[in-house]
Scaffold this motif. Structure first.
Motif, PDB file in Angstrom:
ATOM      1  N   ALA A 132       0.854  -1.188   0.000  1.00 56.25           N
ATOM      2  CA  ALA A 132       0.000   0.000   0.000  1.00 56.25           C
ATOM      3  C   ALA A 132       0.890   1.238   0.000  1.00 56.25           C
ATOM      4  O   ALA A 132       2.030   1.183   0.455  1.00 56.25           O
ATOM      5  N   HIS A 133       0.365   2.324  -0.511  1.00 59.24           N
ATOM      6  CA  HIS A 133       1.111   3.580  -0.522  1.00 59.24           C
ATOM      7  C   HIS A 133       0.274   4.659   0.165  1.00 59.24           C
ATOM      8  O   HIS A 133      -0.924   4.780  -0.099  1.00 59.24           O
ATOM      9  N   VAL A 134       0.916   5.430   1.020  1.00 60.65           N
ATOM     10  CA  VAL A 134       0.230   6.508   1.737  1.00 60.65           C
ATOM     11  C   VAL A 134       0.876   7.832   1.374  1.00 60.65           C
ATOM     12  O   VAL A 134       2.096   7.976   1.400  1.00 60.65           O
ATOM     13  N   GLU A 135       0.040   8.798   1.021  1.00 58.98           N
ATOM     14  CA  GLU A 135       0.492  10.178   0.852  1.00 58.98           C
ATOM     15  C   GLU A 135      -0.582  11.073   1.451  1.00 58.98           C
ATOM     16  O   GLU A 135      -1.701  11.136   0.930  1.00 58.98           O
ATOM     17  N   GLY A 136      -0.245  11.698   2.560  1.00 56.79           N
ATOM     18  CA  GLY A 136      -1.215  12.550   3.229  1.00 56.79           C
ATOM     19  C   GLY A 136      -2.457  11.758   3.636  1.00 56.79           C
ATOM     20  O   GLY A 136      -2.357  10.743   4.315  1.00 56.79           O
ATOM     21  N   ASN A 137      -3.627  12.210   3.174  1.00 55.97           N
ATOM     22  CA  ASN A 137      -4.888  11.553   3.523  1.00 55.97           C
ATOM     23  C   ASN A 137      -5.257  10.416   2.573  1.00 55.97           C
ATOM     24  O   ASN A 137      -6.314   9.807   2.712  1.00 55.97           O
ATOM     25  N   LEU A 138      -4.391  10.111   1.617  1.00 52.17           N
ATOM     26  CA  LEU A 138      -4.695   9.141   0.563  1.00 52.17           C
ATOM     27  C   LEU A 138      -3.908   7.846   0.765  1.00 52.17           C
ATOM     28  O   LEU A 138      -2.684   7.858   0.862  1.00 52.17           O
ATOM     29  N   VAL A 139      -4.632   6.723   0.825  1.00 48.36           N
ATOM     30  CA  VAL A 139      -3.985   5.415   0.889  1.00 48.36           C
ATOM     31  C   VAL A 139      -4.494   4.590  -0.289  1.00 48.36           C
ATOM     32  O   VAL A 139      -5.698   4.447  -0.487  1.00 48.36           O
ATOM     33  N   THR A 140      -3.542   4.113  -1.099  1.00 46.11           N
ATOM     34  CA  THR A 140      -3.892   3.393  -2.315  1.00 46.11           C
ATOM     35  C   THR A 140      -3.108   2.090  -2.390  1.00 46.11           C
ATOM     36  O   THR A 140      -2.062   1.941  -1.757  1.00 46.11           O
ATOM     37  N   ALA A 141      -3.640   1.170  -3.201  1.00 43.61           N
ATOM     38  CA  ALA A 141      -2.991  -0.134  -3.348  1.00 43.61           C
ATOM     39  C   ALA A 141      -3.345  -0.715  -4.714  1.00 43.61           C
ATOM     40  O   ALA A 141      -4.350  -0.328  -5.315  1.00 43.61           O
ATOM     41  N   PRO A 142      -2.521  -1.659  -5.203  1.00 41.48           N
ATOM     42  CA  PRO A 142      -2.713  -2.166  -6.554  1.00 41.48           C
ATOM     43  C   PRO A 142      -3.818  -3.202  -6.730  1.00 41.48           C
ATOM     44  O   PRO A 142      -4.405  -3.282  -7.810  1.00 41.48           O
ATOM     45  N   ALA A 143      -4.119  -4.019  -5.731  1.00 43.42           N
ATOM     46  CA  ALA A 143      -5.126  -5.079  -5.904  1.00 43.42           C
ATOM     47  C   ALA A 143      -5.377  -5.756  -4.561  1.00 43.42           C
ATOM     48  O   ALA A 143      -4.673  -5.514  -3.581  1.00 43.42           O
ATOM     49  N   TRP A 144      -6.360  -6.655  -4.536  1.00 41.33           N
ATOM     50  CA  TRP A 144      -6.777  -7.281  -3.283  1.00 41.33           C
ATOM     51  C   TRP A 144      -5.682  -8.031  -2.521  1.00 41.33           C
ATOM     52  O   TRP A 144      -5.797  -8.140  -1.293  1.00 41.33           O
ATOM     53  N   PRO A 145      -4.601  -8.523  -3.131  1.00 41.93           N
ATOM     54  CA  PRO A 145      -3.561  -9.107  -2.277  1.00 41.93           C
ATOM     55  C   PRO A 145      -2.963  -8.103  -1.276  1.00 41.93           C
ATOM     56  O   PRO A 145      -2.327  -8.501  -0.299  1.00 41.93           O
ATOM     57  N   ALA A 146      -3.207  -6.826  -1.494  1.00 45.84           N
ATOM     58  CA  ALA A 146      -2.691  -5.780  -0.596  1.00 45.84           C
ATOM     59  C   ALA A 146      -3.616  -5.481   0.577  1.00 45.84           C
ATOM     60  O   ALA A 146      -3.313  -4.588   1.368  1.00 45.84           O
ATOM     61  N   HIS A 147      -4.729  -6.189   0.716  1.00 42.38           N
ATOM     62  CA  HIS A 147      -5.674  -5.864   1.793  1.00 42.38           C
ATOM     63  C   HIS A 147      -5.029  -5.682   3.163  1.00 42.38           C
ATOM     64  O   HIS A 147      -5.325  -4.688   3.838  1.00 42.38           O
ATOM     65  N   PRO A 148      -4.170  -6.589   3.636  1.00 42.21           N
ATOM     66  CA  PRO A 148      -3.600  -6.368   4.972  1.00 42.21           C
ATOM     67  C   PRO A 148      -2.870  -5.028   5.086  1.00 42.21           C
ATOM     68  O   PRO A 148      -3.077  -4.281   6.046  1.00 42.21           O
ATOM     69  N   ALA A 149      -2.040  -4.702   4.109  1.00 43.03           N
ATOM     70  CA  ALA A 149      -1.293  -3.438   4.148  1.00 43.03           C
ATOM     71  C   ALA A 149      -2.230  -2.251   3.943  1.00 43.03           C
ATOM     72  O   ALA A 149      -2.114  -1.223   4.629  1.00 43.03           O
ATOM     73  N   TRP A 150      -3.161  -2.359   3.008  1.00 42.84           N
ATOM     74  CA  TRP A 150      -4.068  -1.261   2.657  1.00 42.84           C
ATOM     75  C   TRP A 150      -4.970  -0.892   3.827  1.00 42.84           C
ATOM     76  O   TRP A 150      -5.071   0.278   4.203  1.00 42.84           O
ATOM     77  N   ILE A 151      -5.617  -1.891   4.424  1.00 41.93           N
ATOM     78  CA  ILE A 151      -6.522  -1.608   5.544  1.00 41.93           C
ATOM     79  C   ILE A 151      -5.730  -1.193   6.784  1.00 41.93           C
ATOM     80  O   ILE A 151      -6.170  -0.328   7.547  1.00 41.93           O
ATOM     81  N   ARG A 152      -4.543  -1.764   6.993  1.00 42.84           N
ATOM     82  CA  ARG A 152      -3.706  -1.347   8.131  1.00 42.84           C
ATOM     83  C   ARG A 152      -3.371   0.141   8.020  1.00 42.84           C
ATOM     84  O   ARG A 152      -3.501   0.906   8.991  1.00 42.84           O
ATOM     85  N   GLU A 153      -2.960   0.595   6.822  1.00 43.28           N
ATOM     86  CA  GLU A 153      -2.629   2.007   6.637  1.00 43.28           C
ATOM     87  C   GLU A 153      -3.857   2.904   6.700  1.00 43.28           C
ATOM     88  O   GLU A 153      -3.796   4.013   7.236  1.00 43.28           O
ATOM     89  N   PHE A 154      -4.977   2.431   6.176  1.00 46.45           N
ATOM     90  CA  PHE A 154      -6.235   3.187   6.258  1.00 46.45           C
ATOM     91  C   PHE A 154      -6.649   3.343   7.722  1.00 46.45           C
ATOM     92  O   PHE A 154      -7.039   4.427   8.159  1.00 46.45           O
ATOM     93  N   GLN A 155      -6.511   2.257   8.503  1.00 48.97           N
ATOM     94  CA  GLN A 155      -6.851   2.315   9.917  1.00 48.97           C
ATOM     95  C   GLN A 155      -5.969   3.320  10.655  1.00 48.97           C
ATOM     96  O   GLN A 155      -6.448   4.057  11.512  1.00 48.97           O
ATOM     97  N   LYS A 156      -4.693   3.388  10.306  1.00 45.13           N
ATOM     98  CA  LYS A 156      -3.808   4.381  10.930  1.00 45.13           C
ATOM     99  C   LYS A 156      -4.311   5.793  10.645  1.00 45.13           C
ATOM    100  O   LYS A 156      -4.292   6.657  11.530  1.00 45.13           O
ATOM    101  N   LEU A 157      -4.732   6.042   9.392  1.00 44.88           N
ATOM    102  CA  LEU A 157      -5.281   7.367   9.072  1.00 44.88           C
ATOM    103  C   LEU A 157      -6.545   7.634   9.860  1.00 44.88           C
ATOM    104  O   LEU A 157      -6.758   8.752  10.353  1.00 44.88           O
ATOM    105  N   LEU A 158      -7.399   6.627   9.975  1.00 46.22           N
ATOM    106  CA  LEU A 158      -8.649   6.803  10.733  1.00 46.22           C
ATOM    107  C   LEU A 158      -8.359   7.114  12.193  1.00 46.22           C
ATOM    108  O   LEU A 158      -9.027   7.964  12.792  1.00 46.22           O
ATOM    109  N   GLU A 159      -7.375   6.456  12.760  1.00 50.74           N
ATOM    110  CA  GLU A 159      -7.021   6.685  14.166  1.00 50.74           C
ATOM    111  C   GLU A 159      -6.420   8.069  14.395  1.00 50.74           C
ATOM    112  O   GLU A 159      -6.511   8.624  15.482  1.00 50.74           O
ATOM    113  N   SER A 160      -5.809   8.633  13.353  1.00 48.81           N
ATOM    114  CA  SER A 160      -5.143   9.927  13.508  1.00 48.81           C
ATOM    115  C   SER A 160      -6.087  11.111  13.279  1.00 48.81           C
ATOM    116  O   SER A 160      -5.679  12.254  13.451  1.00 48.81           O
TER     117      SER A 160
END
Length: 194
Positions: free
Chosen positions: A165-193
């Motif tokens: 997953a890639h994070v830039e500011g408020n945006l977290v993006t990923a290439p495809a569903w194999p990235a779910h663990p990384a993508w949701i982990r980074e999204f959750q960090k943004l939500l917590e912040s």
């Protein structure tokens, strides 16, 4: 987690990628968030058809019928100001959802307010159409990369696999569903912040 969850809006449409809608939806509920699923022209109780995209050694992904994914909120009356974050799964749905001006306005609201915004696979096609990627870094399914760069964004390559997953500011993006663990982990960090 009671009381700590965020209100998240999820944009889906017919032939959304099955895993990219179902799995993040369930993961976010597990984390204590309230996830409203919406689709233009659909109301609570309606469903969208999903498609399962798989990587089986062909030059591109294969596509198989998926499940029915439930809509639990009314797109026509949704107010993005009522939500803390936005999530956009991929699949073929972004291809036509990006033609809907109301969808683009929702995306612009989250971008303009710097609220957490997550997109995966073909989901960034909607970000491109909303005009929010100029000067921004964005990951996506590799076939969408030319659209990212044509919109003035910087395509962030997934490297050796599709599980980052890639994070830039408020945006977290990923290439495809194999990235779910990384993508949701980074999204959750943004939500917590926020």
């Amino acid at each position: 987690m009671a009381g700590t969850g965020k209100k998240i809006l999820m944009l889906v449409g017919d032939f959304v990628e099955d895993y990219e809608a179902m799995v993040p939806y369930q993961m976010l509920l597990m984390l204590g968030h309230d996830v409203a699923t919406v689709c233009p022209g659909k109301r609570p109780g309606d469903t969208v058809a999903t498609a399962i995209h798989d990587f089986e050694g062909h030059q591109t992904y294969s596509e198989k019928p998926g499940h029915r994914f439930a809509i639990n909120a009314d797109f026509a009356s949704v107010d993005p100001a009522d939500f803390d974050a936005l999530i956009i799964p991929g699949g073929r749905a972004p291809e036509y959802l990006r033609l809907d001006q109301a969808v683009l306005n929702i995306v612009r609201h989250f971008a303009g307010a710097s609220k957490p915004l997550a997109a995966i696979c073909h989901g960034p096609q909607i970000l491109v159409a909303a005009g929010i990627l100029n000067g921004r870094e964005c990951s996506c399914y590799p076939a969408v990369a030319p659209e990212i760069t044509a919109a003035g964004g910087q395509y962030m390559t997934p490297g050796d696999g599709l599980d980052t997953a890639h994070v830039e500011g408020n945006l977290v993006t990923a290439p495809a569903w194999p990235a779910h663990p990384a993508w949701i982990r980074e999204f959750q960090k943004l939500l917590e912040s926020t």
